[in-house]
Motif scaffolding. Structure first.
Motif, PDB file in Angstrom:
ATOM      1  N   VAL A   1      41.543  41.744  45.692  1.00  0.00           N
ATOM      2  CA  VAL A   1      41.034  40.435  45.278  1.00  0.00           C
ATOM      3  C   VAL A   1      40.172  40.529  44.027  1.00  0.00           C
ATOM      4  O   VAL A   1      39.961  39.544  43.335  1.00  0.00           O
ATOM      5  CB  VAL A   1      40.227  39.757  46.402  1.00  0.00           C
ATOM      6  CG1 VAL A   1      41.093  39.398  47.578  1.00  0.00           C
ATOM      7  CG2 VAL A   1      39.063  40.637  46.847  1.00  0.00           C
ATOM      8  N   MET A   2      39.663  41.710  43.744  1.00  0.00           N
ATOM      9  CA  MET A   2      38.902  41.965  42.515  1.00  0.00           C
ATOM     10  C   MET A   2      38.986  43.473  42.264  1.00  0.00           C
ATOM     11  O   MET A   2      39.490  44.201  43.127  1.00  0.00           O
ATOM     12  CB  MET A   2      37.445  41.503  42.675  1.00  0.00           C
ATOM     13  CG  MET A   2      36.624  42.304  43.656  1.00  0.00           C
ATOM     14  SD  MET A   2      34.900  41.781  43.714  1.00  0.00           S
ATOM     15  CE  MET A   2      34.970  40.518  44.973  1.00  0.00           C
ATOM     16  N   PRO A   3      38.520  43.935  41.105  1.00  0.00           N
ATOM     17  CA  PRO A   3      38.555  45.393  40.897  1.00  0.00           C
ATOM     18  C   PRO A   3      37.907  46.114  42.079  1.00  0.00           C
ATOM     19  O   PRO A   3      36.827  45.725  42.538  1.00  0.00           O
ATOM     20  CB  PRO A   3      37.739  45.576  39.618  1.00  0.00           C
ATOM     21  CG  PRO A   3      37.903  44.295  38.884  1.00  0.00           C
ATOM     22  CD  PRO A   3      37.974  43.228  39.936  1.00  0.00           C
TER      23      PRO A   3
ATOM     24  N   HIS B   1      34.229  47.026  41.995  1.00  0.00           N
ATOM     25  CA  HIS B   1      33.308  45.904  42.197  1.00  0.00           C
ATOM     26  C   HIS B   1      33.180  45.597  43.693  1.00  0.00           C
ATOM     27  O   HIS B   1      32.083  45.401  44.216  1.00  0.00           O
ATOM     28  CB  HIS B   1      33.809  44.654  41.469  1.00  0.00           C
ATOM     29  CG  HIS B   1      33.677  44.743  39.973  1.00  0.00           C
ATOM     30  ND1 HIS B   1      34.015  43.720  39.134  1.00  0.00           N
ATOM     31  CD2 HIS B   1      33.231  45.747  39.184  1.00  0.00           C
ATOM     32  CE1 HIS B   1      33.783  44.082  37.875  1.00  0.00           C
ATOM     33  NE2 HIS B   1      33.321  45.310  37.884  1.00  0.00           N
TER      34      HIS B   1
ATOM     35  N   ARG C   1      31.272  48.418  45.592  1.00  0.00           N
ATOM     36  CA  ARG C   1      29.847  48.475  45.255  1.00  0.00           C
ATOM     37  C   ARG C   1      29.102  47.244  45.761  1.00  0.00           C
ATOM     38  O   ARG C   1      27.904  47.307  46.043  1.00  0.00           O
ATOM     39  CB  ARG C   1      29.661  48.630  43.748  1.00  0.00           C
ATOM     40  CG  ARG C   1      29.964  50.034  43.266  1.00  0.00           C
ATOM     41  CD  ARG C   1      29.795  50.181  41.766  1.00  0.00           C
ATOM     42  NE  ARG C   1      30.252  51.488  41.330  1.00  0.00           N
ATOM     43  CZ  ARG C   1      29.499  52.596  41.333  1.00  0.00           C
ATOM     44  NH1 ARG C   1      28.253  52.537  41.733  1.00  0.00           N
ATOM     45  NH2 ARG C   1      29.989  53.746  40.934  1.00  0.00           N
ATOM     46  N   SER C   2      29.808  46.126  45.862  1.00  0.00           N
ATOM     47  CA  SER C   2      29.128  44.925  46.376  1.00  0.00           C
ATOM     48  C   SER C   2      28.829  45.050  47.870  1.00  0.00           C
ATOM     49  O   SER C   2      28.105  44.230  48.429  1.00  0.00           O
ATOM     50  CB  SER C   2      29.973  43.677  46.104  1.00  0.00           C
ATOM     51  OG  SER C   2      31.081  43.627  46.970  1.00  0.00           O
TER      52      SER C   2
ATOM     53  N   GLN D   1      39.946  33.898  40.506  1.00  0.00           N
ATOM     54  CA  GLN D   1      39.467  35.283  40.572  1.00  0.00           C
ATOM     55  C   GLN D   1      39.290  35.893  39.184  1.00  0.00           C
ATOM     56  O   GLN D   1      38.387  36.686  38.957  1.00  0.00           O
ATOM     57  CB  GLN D   1      40.457  36.137  41.367  1.00  0.00           C
ATOM     58  CG  GLN D   1      40.441  35.809  42.836  1.00  0.00           C
ATOM     59  CD  GLN D   1      41.599  36.463  43.568  1.00  0.00           C
ATOM     60  OE1 GLN D   1      42.346  37.240  43.014  1.00  0.00           O
ATOM     61  NE2 GLN D   1      41.744  36.126  44.831  1.00  0.00           N
TER      62      GLN D   1
ATOM     63  N   ILE E   1      26.354  43.279  39.985  1.00  0.00           N
ATOM     64  CA  ILE E   1      26.406  44.177  41.147  1.00  0.00           C
ATOM     65  C   ILE E   1      25.531  45.405  40.901  1.00  0.00           C
ATOM     66  O   ILE E   1      24.761  45.817  41.773  1.00  0.00           O
ATOM     67  CB  ILE E   1      27.869  44.582  41.452  1.00  0.00           C
ATOM     68  CG1 ILE E   1      28.673  43.366  41.902  1.00  0.00           C
ATOM     69  CG2 ILE E   1      27.923  45.658  42.534  1.00  0.00           C
ATOM     70  CD1 ILE E   1      30.164  43.593  41.972  1.00  0.00           C
TER      71      ILE E   1
ATOM     72  N   ASN F   1      22.226  46.396  43.016  1.00  0.00           N
ATOM     73  CA  ASN F   1      22.138  47.689  43.711  1.00  0.00           C
ATOM     74  C   ASN F   1      20.961  48.524  43.226  1.00  0.00           C
ATOM     75  O   ASN F   1      20.486  49.396  43.950  1.00  0.00           O
ATOM     76  CB  ASN F   1      23.448  48.465  43.545  1.00  0.00           C
ATOM     77  CG  ASN F   1      24.566  47.842  44.366  1.00  0.00           C
ATOM     78  OD1 ASN F   1      24.302  47.051  45.277  1.00  0.00           O
ATOM     79  ND2 ASN F   1      25.795  48.152  44.048  1.00  0.00           N
TER      80      ASN F   1
END
Lengths: 423, 232
Positions: free
Chosen positions: A361-363, A366, A369-370, B63, B144, B148
Motif C-alpha cells: 500500500v506504500m513503500p 515507510h 518504520r511507521s 496513495q 516517520i 521515530n
C-alpha cells in the motif's frame, strides 16, 4: 592452515580431512574482544563432551580489520581452525541490526562446508556472544547426535525488557502461522543435522534482497516447515552481543519484521493450512531470574506512542481498520497507570501490517518504520505489566500474547483471502 | 461602358466564387477534423474512465498523493478528472489541427507555435507530477523518521520538506516553459537563502537549548535506553 576455497567449496588438496562428525562454526566480524573467549568455549566444549568424535571448528570471518582472525587463531591454535574463504561484501551494505555484513554468505559457506565434510551435526555460534560457554556446544550438538533432532534452537533466559521484538512479534507470529512453539526463531545460534544441512542448501532464499537481515529467521522457518524434528536447548542467560551496531530501534524493527513478512508471503499455502501450535521438547533448564534491574523510561515510551498516534494516524489508516484507530485513540488518552495494550488489538495490528506489506500500500520501508511508535506503546504496556515479574511469570505473559495471535489468525486468513470484504 | 462594368463585375464575382471555392474545402475539412476530434475526445474519455476504474486508479492516486487531481475538477474522482483533462487536450489539439486545414496564415502560425510549445508543456507537466510524487514520498519519510526520533515538531519538518521539493519542482517547470527565466532563479535563490539564513538565526539565537538537547540525545552519552536495549 587448512582452508575452504573460494565460492565456498572445499579445495580437497588443502583440507587435511574429508570428513568430520561435528562441525562448529563461529561467525565473526570485528569481534576481537570476544572471539577468543567464544573460540575457547567451542574448543573446550568439543574436547569435554565430544572427545571421541572427529570435530572441526570453522571460522567465517567477514573481513575483520581489528585482529579478530589472529585472536581466534591464538585461542584455538592454527591447526584446529578451518578458515572459510567466501565472497565477502565489498563494503558495509547499509546499517544491519546485527552489525555483521555478509552474514548470508558466511552462513551459506558454513552450511556448504558442513555438507562437504559430511558432518553428522553442525552448530553455529556468533563471535560477539561473550556469554558462550562449553556447555552451549554440548546443548546444541548432543540433541542432534544422541536424540536424532534435526534443528536445535537456543532458548535463553532473558530479562523482561530484552528481546521484545521476538517476544511480541516474531515468536507469536511464527508460532501462530507455522504451528511450532519455537521461542527464539531469529536467534543467531543453532544446531542442525546433516539432513537439515542438505535441506538448507536447496532453499532459494540465499540470494534474496533481505537475506542479510532475514537469513537467521528463514533458516528456522525452513526447519519448522520442512517436516524436521525440532527442539530447544536451554543455554541459560544471554548477555547482549558486544558488537556495536549503529542500527536504531526503527531500523532493527523494520529489518526483522520485514524479513518475517517477506517469508510469510512466500509460505501462504503452509500457514493457511496449519491450525493451532505444538510445544517442542526443551533440552536442559535455564535459571530463574528475578525482576529487571535496568529500567526503561515508560513515560517517555508512552509519550513516543502518543506522538506517533498524533502524527502517523493518517498513515496507519492505510492498513488499520477504523475500529483499531478508535482503540488506539482511547489508548493514547490513557494515563500511565492504566496504559494497557490489549493482546488481541496488538495481534490484529501486526496482522494488518503484514497484510498491508503484502498489498504494498506504500513503500515497505515507510510501512515498517511507521510501526515503531505502535511497538513502543506495546513495549511500554508489556514492561509495565511484567516489571516486577520473575522470568517464568514473563513467560506466562508471553504465552497470553501468543494465544491472542493464534486466536486472531483467522482474521489474517480472511483478510488475505478476501481483501475487499474487510476493506 | 456598361459592358466594361459588367465585365469587371463578372471578373470580381468569378474571383470571389473562385476564392470561396478554394476556401470551402478547407472549411469542410476543418469541420470534419473538429468533429473527429470531438468524437475521438469523447471515446478516449469513456475508455480512459473505464480503464482507470478497472485499475482502481482513485485508490492508487490517493496513495500516490495525486488525490488533488480531483479538486481541480467538479468531480470527486481523480480518474474522471484525468479523463476529462485528456479529452480536453485532444479537443484543443483537434481545434489547432483544424485551423491549419483552413490554409490561413495567422491561424496556421498560431497552431504551429502552439505545437512547438507542446513538448515543453509536457516536460513541465512531467516535472510537476514527478515533483509532487517525490515531495509526498520525502515528506512522509521525513515525518516517520522525525516521529521515530521523537521530535515533537515532526509535522513541521515534514511540511518543510514537502514545500521545498514542490518549490524546486515548480521553479524547474517554469524554467522549462521559459517563464521568468532570469527572475525565477534569482527569486528562488533569495527565498531559499532567506529560509536557510532564518533557520540558522533561529537555531543560533532562539533554539540553542533545543538543538543541544536534541544533539545530546542523538550523539551523547544520554542516548535513549530503549535504543540500546537488545530487542531481538
Amino acid at each position: 592452515m587448512a582452508s575452504i576455497g573460494s565460492n565456498s567449496s572445499i579445495q580437497e588438496a588443502e583440507v587435511p580431512v574429508a570428513h568430520a562428525d561435528i562441525v562448529v562454526a563461529i561467525a565473526a566480524y570485528n569481534d576481537v574482544r570476544t572471539v577468543g573467549a567464544v573460540a575457547r568455549a567451542v574448543r573446550d566444549g568439543l574436547a569435554t563432551f565430544f572427545g571421541s568424535h572427529e570435530a572441526r571448528i570453522l571460522l567465517a570471518d567477514a573481513g575483520s580489520t581489528d585482529g579478530t582472525l589472529e585472536a581466534a587463531r591464538g585461542a584455538v591454535g592454527d591447526t584446529g581452525l578451518i578458515e572459510l574463504q567466501y565472497q565477502r561484501p565489498a563494503a558495509m551494505s547499509g546499517v544491519l541490526y546485527h552489525g555483521h555484513p555478509g552474514r548470508t554468505e558466511a552462513l551459506r559457506a558454513i552450511v556448504q562446508a558442513a555438507d562437504r565434510l559430511n558432518a553428522k551435526a553442525c552448530a553455529l555460534v556468533d563471535a560477539s556472544l561473550h556469554s558462550a560457554t562449553p556447555a552451549w556446544i554440548e546443548r546444541l550438538i548432543a540433541p542432534v547426535l544422541a536424540d536424532g533432532f534435526d534443528y536445535v534452537s537456543p532458548y535463553y533466559v532473558r530479562h523482561a525488557h530484552e528481546g521484545l521484538i521476538t517476544k511480541g512479534i516474531v515468536y507469536p507470529v511464527f508460532r501462530a502461522l507455522y504451528g511450532v512453539r519455537l521461542r527464539q526463531p531469529a536467534a543467531q545460534e543453532f544446531g542442525c543435522s546433516a539432513r537439515l544441512v542438505s535441506h538448507y542448501l536447496e532453499q532459494n532464499f540465499w540470494d534474496r534482497d533481505q537475506a542479510s537481515v532475514g537469513v537467521d529467521l528463514w533458516l528456522a522457518v525452513a526447519a519448522a516447515t520442512g517436516g524436521f524434528r525440532l527442539c530447544e536447548a536451554a543455554l541459560g542467560i544471554r548477555q547482549p552481543p558486544s558488537r556495536e551496531t549503529p542500527a536504531d530501534l526503527s531500523t532493527t524493527l523494520a529489518q526483522i519484521v520485514g524479513a518475517l513478512f517477506m517469508d510469510l508471503e512466500d509460505r501462504v499455502d503452509v500457514w493457511q493450512r496449519s491450525r493451532g501450535s505444538l510445544p517442542i521438547p526443551v533440552v536442559g533448564a535455564g535459571p530463574e531470574i528475578g525482576p529487571d534491574a535496568a529500567s526503561l523510561n515508560l513515560e517517555r515510551l508512552i509519550e513516543a506512542f502518543r506522538l506517533g498516534y498524533r502524527e502517523l494516524r493518517e498513515i496507519w489508516t492505510w492498513v488499520l481498520p477504523p475500529r483499531t484507530i478508535v482503540d488506539l485513540k482511547k489508548l493514547s488518552e490513557a494515563p500511565l497507570e492504566r496504559f494497557q495494550f490489549d493482546d488481541r488489538l496488538w495481534a490484529g495490528i501486526i496482522y494488518d501490517f503484514a497484510f498491508g506489506y503484502n498489498l504494498r500500500v506504500m513503500p515497505t520501508d515507510h510501512l515498517l518504520r511507521s510501526l515503531t511508535p505502535l511497538y513502543t506503546g506495546w513495549m511500554a504496556s508489556f514492561v509495565l505489566q511484567v516489571r516486577n515479574a520473575t522470568s517464568s511469570q514473563v513467560e506466562e505473559r508471553v504465552e497470553q500474547v501468543c494465544l491472542a495471535f493464534e486466536a486472531q489468525k483467522r482474521y489474517l486468513i480472511s483478510r488475505w483471502r478476501w481483501p475487499e470484504r474487510l476493506r | 461602358m456598361w459592358e466594361q462594368v459588367d465585365r469587371i463585375l463578372r471578373q470580381a464575382t468569378s474571383r470571389i466564387v473562385d476564392q470561396v471555392a478554394d476556401f470551402l474545402p478547407g472549411v469542410v475539412v476543418s469541420l470534419v477534423l473538429l468533429l473527429a476530434a470531438v468524437l475521438f475526445a469523447v471515446v478516449v474519455r469513456v475508455l480512459l474512465v473505464r480503464v482507470l476504474r478497472g485499475l482502481e486508479f482513485d485508490r492508487r492516486a490517493e496513495q500516490w498523493g495525486l488525490a488533488g487531481l480531483a479538486s481541480w475538477s467538479a468531480s470527486s474522482s481523480p480518474a474522471l478528472a484525468l479523463a476529462r483533462a485528456t479529452s480536453w487536450v485532444i479537443f484543443f489539439m483537434g481545434v489547432l489541427v483544424s485551423l491549419t486545414a483552413l490554409n490561413a496564415t495567422i491561424p496556421s502560425r498560431l497552431a504551429m507555435s502552439v505545437f512547438e510549445y507542446v513538448p515543453h508543456l509536457l516536460a513541465a507537466l512531467m516535472i510537476l507530477i514527478g515533483g509532487g510524487i517525490m515531495a509526498r514520498l520525502l515528506a512522509r519519510s521525513a515525518l516517520i523518521g522525525a516521529v521515530n526520533m521523537r521530535i515533537q515538531s515532526a509535522r513541521l519538518i515534514s511540511l518543510g520538506v514537502k514545500w521545498l521539493v514542490l518549490l524546486v519542482a515548480i521553479a524547474m517547470a517554469l524554467d522549462h516553459l521559459g517563464i521568468g527565466r532570469s527572475i525565477l532563479p534569482l527569486a528562488f535563490g533569495i527565498v531559499f537563502g532567506g529560509v536557510v539564513l532564518a533557520a540558522a538565526l533561529a537555531v543560533g539565537l532562539g533554539a540553542r537549548g533545543v538543538v543541544s538537547r536534541a544533539l545530546e540525545e542523538q550523539l551523547g552519552e544520554s542516548s535513549r535506553v530503549d535504543d540500546k536495549v537488545d530487542h531481538v
